[in-house]
Design a protein around this motif. Structure first.
Motif, mmCIF file in Angstrom:
data_model
loop_
_atom_site.group_PDB
_atom_site.id
_atom_site.type_symbol
_atom_site.label_atom_id
_atom_site.label_comp_id
_atom_site.label_asym_id
_atom_site.label_seq_id
_atom_site.Cartn_x
_atom_site.Cartn_y
_atom_site.Cartn_z
ATOM 1 N N MET A 91 0.841 -1.218 0.000
ATOM 2 C CA MET A 91 0.000 0.000 0.000
ATOM 3 C C MET A 91 0.867 1.256 0.000
ATOM 4 O O MET A 91 0.426 2.337 -0.342
ATOM 5 N N ASN A 92 2.140 1.111 0.395
ATOM 6 C CA ASN A 92 3.098 2.225 0.347
ATOM 7 C C ASN A 92 3.576 2.334 -1.091
ATOM 8 O O ASN A 92 4.143 1.378 -1.632
ATOM 9 N N LEU A 93 3.358 3.482 -1.720
ATOM 10 C CA LEU A 93 3.689 3.650 -3.137
ATOM 11 C C LEU A 93 5.166 3.377 -3.403
ATOM 12 O O LEU A 93 5.554 3.066 -4.534
ATOM 13 N N PHE A 94 5.993 3.462 -2.349
ATOM 14 C CA PHE A 94 7.407 3.127 -2.546
ATOM 15 C C PHE A 94 7.521 1.686 -3.020
ATOM 16 O O PHE A 94 8.207 1.383 -3.999
ATOM 17 N N PHE A 95 6.818 0.776 -2.357
ATOM 18 C CA PHE A 95 6.952 -0.650 -2.680
ATOM 19 C C PHE A 95 6.184 -1.030 -3.937
ATOM 20 O O PHE A 95 6.593 -1.929 -4.674
ATOM 21 N N SER A 96 5.082 -0.314 -4.220
ATOM 22 C CA SER A 96 4.371 -0.661 -5.464
ATOM 23 C C SER A 96 5.222 -0.248 -6.663
ATOM 24 O O SER A 96 5.303 -0.978 -7.659
ATOM 25 N N LYS A 127 17.479 -1.032 9.220
ATOM 26 C CA LYS A 127 18.779 -0.468 8.845
ATOM 27 C C LYS A 127 18.679 0.882 8.120
ATOM 28 O O LYS A 127 19.363 1.848 8.514
ATOM 29 N N PRO A 128 17.825 1.018 7.097
ATOM 30 C CA PRO A 128 17.731 2.338 6.455
ATOM 31 C C PRO A 128 17.401 3.441 7.458
ATOM 32 O O PRO A 128 17.975 4.525 7.410
ATOM 33 N N SER A 129 16.527 3.163 8.398
ATOM 34 C CA SER A 129 16.145 4.202 9.357
ATOM 35 C C SER A 129 17.316 4.538 10.265
ATOM 36 O O SER A 129 17.603 5.713 10.530
ATOM 37 N N CYS A 162 11.711 13.943 7.846
ATOM 38 C CA CYS A 162 10.876 12.741 7.980
ATOM 39 C C CYS A 162 11.557 11.562 7.277
ATOM 40 O O CYS A 162 12.015 11.700 6.144
ATOM 41 N N GLY A 163 11.596 10.410 7.961
ATOM 42 C CA GLY A 163 12.314 9.233 7.460
ATOM 43 C C GLY A 163 11.772 8.678 6.160
ATOM 44 O O GLY A 163 12.460 7.930 5.465
ATOM 45 N N ASN A 164 10.520 8.977 5.832
ATOM 46 C CA ASN A 164 10.001 8.669 4.488
ATOM 47 C C ASN A 164 8.816 9.588 4.192
ATOM 48 O O ASN A 164 8.348 10.327 5.052
ATOM 49 N N ASP A 165 8.336 9.527 2.954
ATOM 50 C CA ASP A 165 7.300 10.499 2.529
ATOM 51 C C ASP A 165 5.960 10.263 3.231
ATOM 52 O O ASP A 165 5.201 11.203 3.454
ATOM 53 N N GLU A 193 20.428 4.295 9.535
ATOM 54 C CA GLU A 193 21.430 5.049 8.750
ATOM 55 C C GLU A 193 20.969 6.491 8.517
ATOM 56 O O GLU A 193 21.765 7.426 8.506
ATOM 57 N N ARG A 194 19.640 6.672 8.360
ATOM 58 C CA ARG A 194 19.136 8.040 8.182
ATOM 59 C C ARG A 194 19.306 8.847 9.477
ATOM 60 O O ARG A 194 19.615 10.031 9.466
ATOM 61 N N LEU A 195 19.139 8.151 10.605
ATOM 62 C CA LEU A 195 19.354 8.819 11.899
ATOM 63 C C LEU A 195 20.815 9.262 12.015
ATOM 64 O O LEU A 195 21.108 10.388 12.445
ATOM 65 N N VAL A 242 16.626 -6.088 -1.221
ATOM 66 C CA VAL A 242 16.539 -4.769 -1.873
ATOM 67 C C VAL A 242 16.062 -3.752 -0.849
ATOM 68 O O VAL A 242 15.177 -4.025 -0.042
ATOM 69 N N ASP A 243 16.737 -2.612 -0.840
ATOM 70 C CA ASP A 243 16.402 -1.468 0.013
ATOM 71 C C ASP A 243 16.780 -1.685 1.468
ATOM 72 O O ASP A 243 17.570 -0.927 2.022
ATOM 73 N N ARG A 244 16.260 -2.686 2.115
ATOM 74 C CA ARG A 244 16.592 -2.895 3.531
ATOM 75 C C ARG A 244 17.596 -4.025 3.659
ATOM 76 O O ARG A 244 17.252 -5.181 3.492
ATOM 77 N N ASP A 245 18.807 -3.682 3.987
ATOM 78 C CA ASP A 245 19.861 -4.659 4.163
ATOM 79 C C ASP A 245 19.674 -5.313 5.532
ATOM 80 O O ASP A 245 19.200 -4.674 6.464
ATOM 81 N N LYS A 271 15.063 11.936 -3.215
ATOM 82 C CA LYS A 271 14.530 10.980 -4.178
ATOM 83 C C LYS A 271 15.354 9.708 -4.190
ATOM 84 O O LYS A 271 16.584 9.736 -4.330
ATOM 85 N N GLN A 272 14.684 8.555 -3.995
ATOM 86 C CA GLN A 272 15.320 7.259 -4.200
ATOM 87 C C GLN A 272 14.978 6.798 -5.616
ATOM 88 O O GLN A 272 13.855 6.990 -6.070
ATOM 89 N N PRO A 273 15.909 6.151 -6.328
ATOM 90 C CA PRO A 273 15.597 5.600 -7.666
ATOM 91 C C PRO A 273 14.792 4.318 -7.506
ATOM 92 O O PRO A 273 15.287 3.211 -7.687
ATOM 93 N N ASN A 281 7.320 3.939 13.091
ATOM 94 C CA ASN A 281 7.226 3.168 11.836
ATOM 95 C C ASN A 281 7.270 4.092 10.623
ATOM 96 O O ASN A 281 7.121 5.304 10.763
ATOM 97 N N PHE A 282 7.414 3.474 9.451
ATOM 98 C CA PHE A 282 7.374 4.246 8.198
ATOM 99 C C PHE A 282 5.913 4.430 7.786
ATOM 100 O O PHE A 282 5.477 3.902 6.754
ATOM 101 N N THR A 283 5.113 5.127 8.589
ATOM 102 C CA THR A 283 3.672 5.258 8.275
ATOM 103 C C THR A 283 3.199 6.700 8.467
ATOM 104 O O THR A 283 3.830 7.489 9.171
ATOM 105 N N PHE A 322 11.662 11.553 2.442
ATOM 106 C CA PHE A 322 12.661 10.634 1.866
ATOM 107 C C PHE A 322 11.898 9.595 1.049
ATOM 108 O O PHE A 322 10.931 9.027 1.567
ATOM 109 N N ASP A 323 12.211 9.388 -0.162
ATOM 110 C CA ASP A 323 11.668 8.426 -1.125
ATOM 111 C C ASP A 323 11.305 9.090 -2.450
ATOM 112 O O ASP A 323 11.641 8.584 -3.504
ATOM 113 N N ASP A 324 10.513 10.191 -2.374
ATOM 114 C CA ASP A 324 9.881 10.823 -3.549
ATOM 115 C C ASP A 324 8.933 9.827 -4.239
ATOM 116 O O ASP A 324 9.088 9.478 -5.417
HETATM 117 O O1 RIB Z 1 8.741 4.205 2.598
HETATM 118 C C1 RIB Z 1 9.227 2.977 2.998
HETATM 119 C C2 RIB Z 1 10.607 3.115 3.503
HETATM 120 O O2 RIB Z 1 11.045 1.856 3.832
HETATM 121 C C3 RIB Z 1 11.481 3.677 2.392
HETATM 122 O O3 RIB Z 1 12.144 4.837 2.819
HETATM 123 C C4 RIB Z 1 12.397 2.572 2.051
HETATM 124 O O4 RIB Z 1 13.753 2.936 2.176
HETATM 125 C C5 RIB Z 1 12.052 1.437 2.972
HETATM 126 O O5 RIB Z 1 13.122 1.059 3.777
#
Ligand code: RIB
Length: 327
Positions: A71-76, A189-191, A242-245, A193-195, A143-146, A288-290, A218-220, A271-273
């Motif tokens: 439902m998060n447009l990042f993952f779609s 991990k991404p969060s 903000c850690g994500n959009d 690292e952003r901190l 992918v994305d989260r190591d 913006k993340q690609p 959370n990323f919500t 963060f994300d765009d």
């Molecule tokens: O929006 C979801 C977040 O979780 C993104 O920033 C992405 O990096 C993922 O880890």
């Protein structure tokens, strides 16, 4: 009609052996026996050629994609990039949504193993890493989260620390001196690292790091809303990274409900765009993340791993600052 019993007689093996081979549970059966049984299976037309061929070639030309929140447009968007790349490589995909739950993640890993997918692309749940990832023998790309794994897996990520540094430095350049950070928990991990990038930017610009200005959940959207309410209770802020959009959406809503104007009173950067960030009110300034490329590169790396190619198992993609109206 051909039966398992008949196959077993023709191959001079037990019916249990035939059944294990047909169901892909044949790790303890010799390759010679497997091939003999599958030749007879195909010749006798016991099961559709497609399945027999997959079992014989140990290839289903199918990739599993496990994501935490479709439902998060990042993952779609990430799934879209992965699916387009898979199609170009002649693979079909099975998309699994885990709702950020480790139990669902584990269930899907088992299901994908049973379906004998040739490989798995996974973004882990926001919590700690799942133990079943360790035991899965299926080729995998994170992918994305190591996550820490003591086995060779591919990794496609961005430089989250650098992106966060850029975001926080941008707020400082815009005159912010009391900058809050709202993101997901540190186990993600991404969060984390952003901190780090947020803290480094404050320190390198002579601003103190105040734990009361940090809210990790959370990323919500809800976390963004609750995060602002918590920050405003504790202190004055003039900027929020903000850690994500999605968090930025909730944060801006809460600021408005507290009669704070964005960006006049409080500047907000995400963060994300994701695709809707440009249509927000005000349009969101963000890192913006690609996203589409993350999915694409994950599939390319997985196909190379399946093909046992000698490749660099970690690819880091770049982020960029997109300036809009919220800063
Ligand atoms: O929006 C979801 C977040 O979780 C993104 O920033 C992405 O990096 C993922 O880890």
């Amino acid at each position: 009609m051909t039966t398992i019993k008949k196959i077993a007689e023709l191959a001079n093996v037990s019916t249990a052996t035939v059944s294990k081979i047909i169901n892909g549970k044949d790790q303890y059966i010799s390759e010679a026996t497997r091939q003999k049984v599958l030749e007879i299976v195909e010749r006798e037309g016991y099961i559709p050629n497609g399945v027999a061929k997959s079992l014989k070639m140990r290839r289903t030309k199918t990739i599993g994609i496990i994501l935490p929140d479709v439902m998060n447009l990042f993952f779609s968007e990430l799934a879209r990039g992965a699916e387009d790349a898979a199609e170009k490589e002649g693979y079909s995909v099975i998309l699994c949504n885990t709702d950020n739950k480790e139990l669902k993640e584990e269930k899907y890993l088992n299901i994908l193993h049973e379906k004998m997918v040739d490989g798995i692309i996974m973004t882990a749940a926001e919590g700690s890493m799942n133990k079943s990832v360790k035991i899965s023998k299926t080729p995998m790309v994170l992918v994305d989260r190591d996550i820490e794994l003591d086995k060779p897996v591919g990794r496609i990520t961005v430089n989250n620390e650098e992106g966060a540094f850029m975001a926080t430095k941008f707020l400082i350049e815009k005159g912010c001196k009391n900058i809050g950070f709202i993101s997901s928990q540190k186990k993600n991990k991404p969060s984390a690292e952003r901190l780090k990038g947020y803290r480094r930017a404050l320190k390198e610009n002579g601003l103190e790091v105040d734990e009361k200005k940090i809210f990790l959940q959370n990323f919500t959207i809800a976390s963004g809303y609750e995060g602002v309410m918590a920050l405003l209770e504790r202190n004055k802020v003039d900027g929020i990274f903000c850690g994500n959009d999605l968090i930025a959406i909730g944060a801006i809503q809460a600021l408005k409900e507290n009669n704070l104007k964005v960006p006049k009173d409080v500047k907000v950067i995400g963060f994300d765009d994701i695709s809707m960030s440009q249509f927000m009110d005000p349009p969101l300034t963000t890192i913006k993340q690609p996203i589409y490329q993350l999915g694409e590169e994950a599939v390319k790396m997985l196909v190379a791993i399946i093909g046992k190619k000698d490749i660099d198992m970690h690819k880091v993609l770049r982020t960029e600052l997109i300036e809009r109206g919220s800063c």
